[in-house]
Design an enzyme around this catalytic site. Structure first.
Site, mmCIF file in Angstrom:
data_model
loop_
_atom_site.group_PDB
_atom_site.id
_atom_site.type_symbol
_atom_site.label_atom_id
_atom_site.label_comp_id
_atom_site.label_asym_id
_atom_site.label_seq_id
_atom_site.Cartn_x
_atom_site.Cartn_y
_atom_site.Cartn_z
ATOM 1 N N LYS A 157 -67.226 -15.018 -152.201
ATOM 2 C CA LYS A 157 -68.184 -15.209 -151.111
ATOM 3 C C LYS A 157 -69.568 -15.474 -151.686
ATOM 4 O O LYS A 157 -70.298 -16.336 -151.215
ATOM 5 C CB LYS A 157 -68.193 -13.977 -150.194
ATOM 6 C CG LYS A 157 -66.935 -13.905 -149.326
ATOM 7 C CD LYS A 157 -66.766 -12.588 -148.594
ATOM 8 C CE LYS A 157 -65.384 -12.544 -147.939
ATOM 9 N NZ LYS A 157 -65.057 -11.246 -147.347
ATOM 10 N N GLN B 284 -67.022 -5.316 -146.321
ATOM 11 C CA GLN B 284 -65.760 -5.778 -146.912
ATOM 12 C C GLN B 284 -64.649 -4.762 -146.623
ATOM 13 O O GLN B 284 -64.801 -3.573 -146.879
ATOM 14 C CB GLN B 284 -65.948 -5.969 -148.426
ATOM 15 C CG GLN B 284 -64.754 -6.534 -149.147
ATOM 16 C CD GLN B 284 -64.416 -7.967 -148.714
ATOM 17 O OE1 GLN B 284 -65.279 -8.796 -148.517
ATOM 18 N NE2 GLN B 284 -63.137 -8.241 -148.537
ATOM 19 N N ASP C 85 -68.659 -11.580 -139.393
ATOM 20 C CA ASP C 85 -67.193 -11.469 -139.490
ATOM 21 C C ASP C 85 -66.562 -11.449 -138.095
ATOM 22 O O ASP C 85 -65.360 -11.648 -137.955
ATOM 23 C CB ASP C 85 -66.802 -10.167 -140.225
ATOM 24 C CG ASP C 85 -66.358 -10.436 -141.659
ATOM 25 O OD1 ASP C 85 -66.036 -11.600 -141.983
ATOM 26 O OD2 ASP C 85 -66.336 -9.477 -142.458
#
Ligand code: NAP
Length: 288
Positions: free
Chosen positions: A52, A96, A119
């Site tokens: 990322k 994460q 997200d």
């Protein structure tokens, strides 16, 4: 033999489109910022976070990683989220996953400002998607829709079977394919399967579009697929030092189009996260 869909090539094409948007933002004095919270030392998570950062920086996004030890107190993670919620240079923030088991995952995800939840995993953004008015769409399903769109795979009216009902792939994928739309890439007839589904092969064999997110190597066999189907393999399993999908290679003999592993859905997931971050930065510009 099936046409192999290059997710990598599609991601590169989207990357070029995003570069233009970042340049435009920079001309107006805004550098998109993405904050990544990584808790613990899960090796796969570390690789994903590194990817990322690399992809973000190639696009000109400032990626800040906060790597906290597995034994960190949840209050410290909460404090970090609150700090980044207030920080105008952080446009998007992700936590994460997976988090160590001692954490209440959804509680933390719900603390992220919905306008920074790139997200799309907060209850707010999932709710928006399920109500048919999405704000941030989770990256993997959004990437899969982009694959369908850019390979001109019509969704409207067709039977889309999703195997797997996780919050990050299966469920939001179903909501996305079900959306009423003016183009060909919604209005699907959607079936979601899971570990308790009876007669799975019979259902998968009726799919025009088969999306598989189970996490079991080579789970879908050729006899489970309708000839001419489009197959999207989300699975990403490490087997004897190789990345293997959830779909058996033999399915290539039956399907019309299929995504490979690696180089299929994976690259799209990362690029769609960046797209969401750039979108958040564009909202910052509008507000300023
Ligand atoms: P997950 O949370 O573990 O969910 C797996 C789903 O598969 C569950 O809904 C489970 O059913 C279902 N399942 C398990 N065994 C089954 C069976 N025998 N028959 C039918 N359904 C079965 O997994 P996930 O997070 O969605 O990830 C799935 C895979 O995609 C993993 O390999 C992951 O690494 C990969 N992935 C890849 C990307 C990417 O960008 N390429 C992104 C996300 C995930 P129950 O709900 O009944 O348990």
């Amino acid at each position: 033999m099936a046409e192999i869909i290059s997710g990598k090539a599609i991601a590169e094409e989207i990357g070029r489109e995003l570069l233009d948007r970042v340049r435009d933002l920079k001309r107006r004095g805004i550098i998109p910022g993405l904050g990544v919270v990584l808790v613990g030392d899960d090796p796969a998570s570390k690789v994903y976070v590194r990817n990322k950062k690399r992809t973000g920086e190639k696009l000109g996004i400032e990626v800040t990683i906060e790597h906290l030890p597995a034994h960190v107190k949840p209050e410290e993670v909460v404090a970090l989220i609150n700090r980044w919620n207030e920080n105008s240079e952080i446009d998007g923030m992700i936590i994460q996953l997976p988090l160590p088991p001692s954490f209440d995952k959804q509680k933390l995800l719900d603390l992220v400002d919905p306008m920074k939840d790139v997200d799309g995993f907060s209850s707010y953004n999932l709710g928006r998607l399920f109500s048919g008015e999405p704000q941030f769409i989770p990256a993997t399903p959004q990437g899969i829709l982009e694959i369908l769109r850019r390979t001109r795979t019509r969704v409207r009216g067709r039977h889309c079977v999703i195997v797997g009902r996780s919050t990050i792939v299966g469920r939001p994928m179903a909501a996305l394919l079900l959306m009423k739309r003016d183009d060909d890439f919604g209005d699907g007839t959607v079936t979601v399967c899971h570990s308790r589904t009876e007669n799975l092969p019979q259902i998968t064999r009726s799919a025009d579009i088969l999306i598989v997110a189970v996490g079991r190597p080579r789970f879908i066999k050729p006899e489970m697929v309708k000839p001419g189907a489009v197959v999207i393999d989300v699975g990403s399993n490490r087997v004897e030092d190789k990345w293997v999908g959830d779909v058996d290679e033999g399915v290539r003999e039956v399907a019309a189009k299929i995504t490979p592993v690696p180089g299929g859905v994976g690259p799209l997931t990362v690029i769609m996260l960046m797209k969401n971050t750039i979108q958040a930065a564009e909202w910052r510009l509008k507000r300023s």
